[in-house]
Design an enzyme around this catalytic site. Structure first.
Site, short mmCIF file in Angstrom:
data_model
loop_
_atom_site.label_atom_id
_atom_site.label_comp_id
_atom_site.label_asym_id
_atom_site.label_seq_id
_atom_site.Cartn_x
_atom_site.Cartn_y
_atom_site.Cartn_z
N PRO A 184 0.85 -1.20 0.00
CG PRO A 184 -0.61 -1.50 1.79
CD PRO A 184 0.66 -2.03 1.20
N GLY B 107 1.51 5.48 0.63
CA GLY B 107 1.06 6.54 1.55
C GLY B 107 0.67 5.97 2.90
CB ALA B 108 0.28 2.77 4.08
N GLY B 109 3.14 4.52 5.25
CA GLY B 109 4.23 4.37 6.21
C GLY B 109 5.06 3.12 5.97
CG LEU B 110 3.56 -0.22 5.01
CD1 LEU B 110 2.58 -1.22 4.39
CD2 LEU B 110 4.16 -0.81 6.29
N GLY B 111 7.14 2.72 3.33
CA GLY B 111 8.33 3.02 2.54
C GLY B 111 8.12 2.98 1.04
CB SER C 194 7.90 7.87 -1.27
OG SER C 194 8.46 8.00 0.01
CB ALA D 157 10.10 1.04 -2.51
CG ASP E 53 11.46 5.50 5.15
OD1 ASP E 53 11.83 5.27 6.31
OD2 ASP E 53 10.32 5.90 4.87
C1 MEV Z 1 9.43 7.52 8.26
O1 MEV Z 1 9.27 6.26 7.64
C2 MEV Z 1 10.27 7.39 9.48
C3 MEV Z 1 10.56 8.70 10.22
O2 MEV Z 1 11.41 8.36 11.31
C4 MEV Z 1 11.22 9.72 9.33
C5 MEV Z 1 12.64 9.33 8.94
O3 MEV Z 1 13.24 8.44 9.54
O4 MEV Z 1 13.14 9.98 8.02
C6 MEV Z 1 9.29 9.31 10.78
#
Ligand code: MEV
Length: 309
Positions: A93, A95-99, A101, A103, A144
């Site tokens: 997914p 925009g979900a915090g799974l990297g 962008s 990737a 990331d």
């Molecule tokens: C984002 O995936 C993780 C954060 O710690 C930002 C970063 O490490 O650049 C929030």
């Protein structure tokens, strides 16, 4: 032809504090993104986002266009050199915090190297990905794109990078809040807190670092109860850093009530995903989330072989 690919990532513990030089425990999601090359003129398209951007106009416009421009500039590639279009296909997914962008940024650099037959060094790929990530997220730790590039599992710390840890495969339930993660906004809010309340914020970061270290010991010794406890406390501290949101809090609570040993947000927060460590209770966690209207899936981190950089 698949010209470039890269991993997604899960931060088990330590997001945000990692921006300030503290360690984070993280692992790769093997299938993050693939980029296909077809004959063309340098159009980069992301069907999942409904976006198509041209290499010629890459420096203005959307974040995607500017990130594309940043990668081209970093690699010293003029748009006129491109005789392929690139199509981005995500397996995670976005925009979900799974990297996703990061990737995309790594896979894009690799794809450009492949189609132009430029043998890129790992450093060149990393610098190009970092330039794109700064467009997408502003200030960032580099975690990331490092995990997107290297894969594997371990402790990431600025400026050393990723130190691999031998860890057995770790199954996680991942639930989507349905609200996009707000990495840029949450990183900016933590920076304000750091400026306005430096002593308290540094104390929170130091406690997060202790939890990260405890979690790393727990993972390597197979003590998943201790890992879950550290995740729960990390979530409390992330709440104090103002990077959680009501949906994340609700999903963590639902997961714990359904039998999870630990649950927290992962990545930038403000939305995005929740991870739950739920050995033997995975089905119950998914059911609890789905009944409350959230979507979710299973994923495994650790035990993933490092990819060629
Ligand atoms: C984002 O995936 C993780 C954060 O710690 C930002 C970063 O490490 O650049 C929030």
């Amino acid at each position: 032809m698949v010209a470039g690919s890269a991993c997604g990532k899960v931060i088990l513990l330590g997001e945000h504090a990692v921006v300030y030089g503290h360690p984070a425990l993280c692992g790769a999601l093997r299938d993050g993104v693939q980029i296909e090359a077809v004959p063309g003129s340098g159009i980069l398209s992301v069907p999942a986002w409904g976006l198509r951007v041209s290499a010629v106009k890459a420096s203005d416009g959307s974040d995607l266009a500017r990130a594309y421009g940043a990668v081209l500039a970093s690699l010293g590639i003029p748009p006129s050199a491109l005789h392929h279009d690139l199509v981005v296909r995500f397996s995670i997914p976005t925009g979900a915090g799974l990297g996703s962008s990061a990737a995309l940024s790594v896979a894009l650099a690799r794809a450009l190297g492949a189609i132009l037959q430029i043998p890129l060094t790992p450093d060149q790929v990393a610098r190009a990905a970092q330039a794109a990530e700064e467009v997408f997220h502003g200030r960032c730790s580099g975690l990331d794109h490092t995990v997107a590039q290297q894969g594997g599992f371990g402790l990431f710390r600025r400026p050393d990078g990723l130190v691999p840890l031998k860890a057995p495969p770790l199954p996680l339930c991942i639930g989507l809040t349905g609200r996009p993660r707000d990495t840029r906004g949450r990183v900016a809010r933590v920076a304000e807190l750091y400026r306005d309340r430096p002593v308290e914020t540094r104390t929170l970061f130091r406690r997060i670092e202790e939890l990260v270290e405890a979690a790393a010991r727990a993972v390597t010794s197979g003590d998943l109860r201790a890992l879950g406890t550290a995740m729960d406390e990390n979530q409390v501290l992330l709440g104090q850093l103002e990077v959680s949101c009501p949906e994340i809090d609700q999903m963590c609570q639902l997961a714990r009530s359904a039998g999870a040993w630990g649950a927290k947000l992962t990545g930038g927060g403000g939305g995005g995903c929740v991870i739950a460590l739920s050995p033997g209770a995975e089905a119950a966690v998914h059911t609890a989330w789905r009944r409350a209207g959230f979507t979710s899936f299973d994923a495994t981190i650790g035990g993933v072989e490092a990819l060629a950089a």
